[in-house]
Design a protein around this motif. Structure first.
Motif, short mmCIF file in Angstrom:
data_model
loop_
_atom_site.label_atom_id
_atom_site.label_comp_id
_atom_site.label_asym_id
_atom_site.label_seq_id
_atom_site.Cartn_x
_atom_site.Cartn_y
_atom_site.Cartn_z
N MET A 1 -2.94 -0.58 -9.97
CA MET A 1 -2.65 -1.89 -9.93
C MET A 1 -1.08 -1.85 -9.54
O MET A 1 -0.72 -2.39 -8.73
N ARG A 2 -0.49 -0.88 -10.21
CA ARG A 2 0.99 -0.89 -10.08
C ARG A 2 1.23 -0.51 -8.38
O ARG A 2 2.30 -1.01 -8.01
N ASP A 3 0.44 0.33 -7.84
CA ASP A 3 0.69 0.89 -6.54
C ASP A 3 0.46 -0.17 -5.65
O ASP A 3 1.18 -0.52 -4.82
N LEU A 4 -0.59 -1.16 -5.87
CA LEU A 4 -1.08 -2.06 -5.02
C LEU A 4 0.03 -3.28 -5.09
O LEU A 4 0.27 -3.84 -4.01
N MET A 5 0.97 -3.54 -6.20
CA MET A 5 1.95 -4.49 -6.34
C MET A 5 2.92 -4.01 -6.10
O MET A 5 4.00 -4.76 -6.08
N VAL A 6 3.19 -2.70 -5.95
CA VAL A 6 4.66 -2.12 -5.70
C VAL A 6 5.59 -2.63 -6.80
O VAL A 6 6.64 -3.00 -6.47
#
Length: 41
Positions: free
Chosen positions: A1-6
């Motif tokens: 999720m973190r990578d998706l939301m940057v």
């Protein structure tokens, strides 16, 4: 999720702490149990 939301890991952790505080839980399991209780109503 973190990578998706940057967003950073610390930002995620801060949001989680705020959610725990607002819902009165102290762990991921307690949060999941709370969600489960509301879904079965």
């Amino acid at each position: 999720m973190r990578d998706l939301m940057v967003i950073s890991k610390s930002t995620i952790e801060t949001h989680i702490k705020h959610i725990y505080k607002k819902t009165g839980v102290h762990s991921r399991q307690e949060a999941l149990d709370l969600i489960e209780r509301y879904q079965t109503r």
